[in-house]
Scaffold this active site. Structure first.
Site, mmCIF file in Angstrom:
data_model
loop_
_atom_site.group_PDB
_atom_site.id
_atom_site.type_symbol
_atom_site.label_atom_id
_atom_site.label_comp_id
_atom_site.label_asym_id
_atom_site.label_seq_id
_atom_site.Cartn_x
_atom_site.Cartn_y
_atom_site.Cartn_z
ATOM 1 N N ASP A 155 -7.489 4.182 6.443
ATOM 2 C CA ASP A 155 -6.296 4.796 5.469
ATOM 3 C C ASP A 155 -5.754 6.075 6.637
ATOM 4 O OD1 ASP A 155 -4.369 5.128 3.826
ATOM 5 O OD2 ASP A 155 -5.243 5.439 2.153
ATOM 6 N N PRO B 259 0.387 12.850 0.159
ATOM 7 C CA PRO B 259 -1.132 12.552 0.117
ATOM 8 C C PRO B 259 -1.406 11.659 1.605
ATOM 9 C CG PRO B 259 -0.009 10.802 -1.038
ATOM 10 C CD PRO B 259 1.093 11.857 -0.648
ATOM 11 N N ASP C 44 0.739 -1.172 0.062
ATOM 12 C CA ASP C 44 -0.016 0.020 0.040
ATOM 13 C C ASP C 44 0.786 1.398 0.116
ATOM 14 O OD1 ASP C 44 -2.500 1.698 0.412
ATOM 15 O OD2 ASP C 44 -1.666 2.160 2.046
HETATM 16 O O1 DOR Z 1 -3.248 8.816 0.878
HETATM 17 C C1 DOR Z 1 -2.437 7.831 0.998
HETATM 18 N N1 DOR Z 1 -1.641 7.849 1.853
HETATM 19 N N2 DOR Z 1 -2.625 6.778 0.225
HETATM 20 C C2 DOR Z 1 -1.610 5.781 0.407
HETATM 21 O O2 DOR Z 1 -1.722 4.771 -0.495
HETATM 22 C C3 DOR Z 1 -0.348 5.800 1.114
HETATM 23 C C4 DOR Z 1 -0.934 6.828 2.522
HETATM 24 C C5 DOR Z 1 0.408 7.131 3.045
HETATM 25 O O3 DOR Z 1 1.266 6.264 3.547
HETATM 26 O O4 DOR Z 1 0.682 8.219 3.480
HETATM 27 ZN ZN ZN Z 2 -3.235 3.083 -0.235
#
Ligand code: DOR
Ligand code: ZN
Length: 426
Positions: free
Chosen positions: A300, A318, A147
């Site tokens: 998440d 992100p 991920d």
């Molecule tokens: O928004 C996200 N943040 N999506 C991901 O797949 C990883 C995650 C992160 O590890 O910050």
């Molecule tokens: Zn992810």
């Protein structure tokens, strides 16, 4: 020592007293007596929540979250088990790291911390990690995921599915065809076009989900799809399930509630991967969660340092915090509109996630002889989110200043109170 939870409503149904002894519910009735009492009139009892998708950042980014602070955030959010993603530094692609995460979680003891193992060495997508060694380690890894990145190579994905099938484990795929998202900054659509941001098209997710469903069906393996974000992915899942594919899927609270119109502020707190989609997508995801096409809610939870978020959009990382706000968002998007009742909340936040992960003592019924692993919710409670007050070290919540419905009043893990009235007990 015995504990009575007095006048609580299991699944929002008729009020009862729960007697808890040695971590187990030993009696359900009226007028029960114990050494300690939690007055719970008006509160709803649910099985403790299980998060299949949490980023705890230890090892490597302890300036944003540690297993300890993340455990507190989880307990305060009503969680009794979390799955810690593998994209740490170093990556959790071997037994040493996964055992460290598992052991640290046990030492803290607020929530069962289950490490997710990486699918490929260093998350590079090139060479399978030692899945068997991680599965057989003390951490007993049952979910593998790269991920943050997609297992994009179909041959690697096929081999990973074959291995996990033999291990009784599951691959959790971050579905993003990398060739279709080079430089992507926002959902490919009107808003991104207006703001001049490179688009992340829905088909980059949908094409990988379709491919992986076909591969999982071919191999006879299980597949779990992380953070489903588009209406089209829900259609693909519906089709795959109808032909007997062993696929499960999760949706995040932010994809249920938020949409890409928020991007007009240019505030990177709204930057997340996969990106916030359209209002139509969010509505389709709520419907898919209600009808079981999407099985579970997963946070998440992605803590990021101030300097990695409070910068220009393209440079920002992100991700958003999620553990302490998940239940209220589910109440706002699913319970209040009548899409899910409290039985449904128990299913998507506790029972199904525990089943997908193969946890025998989580997501259990509220019944005599079952573990007292519970979340007590005040359905009438309301609270205003303040990032600085959350238990996480980072403060990147997209819900800053919002008043949300539904408060977690207490969390119990095998009879131990881990959070009460907004305070973690350790
Ligand atoms: O928004 C996200 N943040 N999506 C991901 O797949 C990883 C995650 C992160 O590890 O910050
Ligand atoms: Zn992810």
């Amino acid at each position: 020592m015995s504990l009575v939870i007095r006048g609580v409503k299991p699944y929002g149904e008729d009020p009862v007293d729960l007697l808890i002894e040695d971590g187990v519910i030993t009696e359900i009735g009226d007028g029960l007596k114990g050494d300690e009492v939690i007055e719970a009139e008006g509160l709803v009892a649910l099985p403790g929540f299980v998060d299949l998708h949490t980023h705890l950042r230890e090892p490597g980014r302890e300036d944003t979250e540690t297993i300890e602070t993340g455990s507190r955030a989880a307990a305060l959010g009503g969680y009794t088990a979390v799955f810690a993603m593998a994209n740490t530094d170093p990556v959790a692609d071997n037994a040493v790291i996964v055992e460290h995460v598992w052991r640290r979680g046990r030492e803290i003891g607020l929530v069962d911390v289950h490490p997710v193992g990486a699918v490929t060495v260093g998350l590079k997508g090139e060479k399978l990690a030692e899945l068997g060694t991680m599965a057989k380690s003390q951490a007993n890894v049952r979910i593998f995921s790269d991920d943050g990145l997609c297992v994009a190579d179909p041959l690697i994905m096929r081999r990973a599915l074959e291995y996990t099938k033999s291990l009784g484990a599951v691959i959790a795929q971050h579905a993003e065809e990398p060739r279709l998202t080079v430089g992507a900054q926002a959902h490919e659509g009107e808003t991104a076009a207006r703001l001049g941001l490179t688009g992340w098209p829905a088909v980059a997710e949908e094409s990988i989900v379709a491919r992986d469903c076909l591969l999982a069906f071919h191999v006879g393996a299980r597949l779990h799809v992380c953070h489903v974000s588009t209406a089209g992915t829900a259609d693909v899942l519906r089709w795959a399930k109808s032909r007997g594919t062993q696929v499960s899927a999760e949706v995040t609270p932010h994809h249920l509630l938020l949409d890409d119109e928020r991007l007009t502020s240019y505030d990177p707190v709204n930057k997340v991967n996969p990106p916030l989609r359209t209002k139509t997508d969010a509505a389709a995801l709520r419907a898919a969660l209600a009808d079981g096409t999407v099985d579970v809610v997963a946070t998440d939870h992605a803590p990021h340092a101030h300097q990695d978020k409070d910068c220009e959009w393209s440079a920002a990382r992100p991700g958003m915090l999620g553990l302490q706000t998940a239940l209220p968002i589910v109440v706002a998007t699913m319970v209040e509109p009548g899409l899910l009742d409290w039985r449904g909340v128990a299913r998507v936040m506790s029972e199904r996630p525990a089943e997908i992960a193969g946890l025998p003592d989580q997501g259990r019924p509220i019944a005599v002889g079952e573990p007292a692993t519970l979340t007590l919710v005040d359905p009438k409670g309301r609270w205003t989110v303040r990032g600085a007050e959350l238990a996480s070290i980072a403060a990147n919540t997209p819900y800053e200043g919002m008043e949300l419905p539904g408060t977690v009043v207490a969390t119990l893990l095998r009879g131990e109170v881990t959070a009460r009235d907004g305070k973690a007990t350790r």
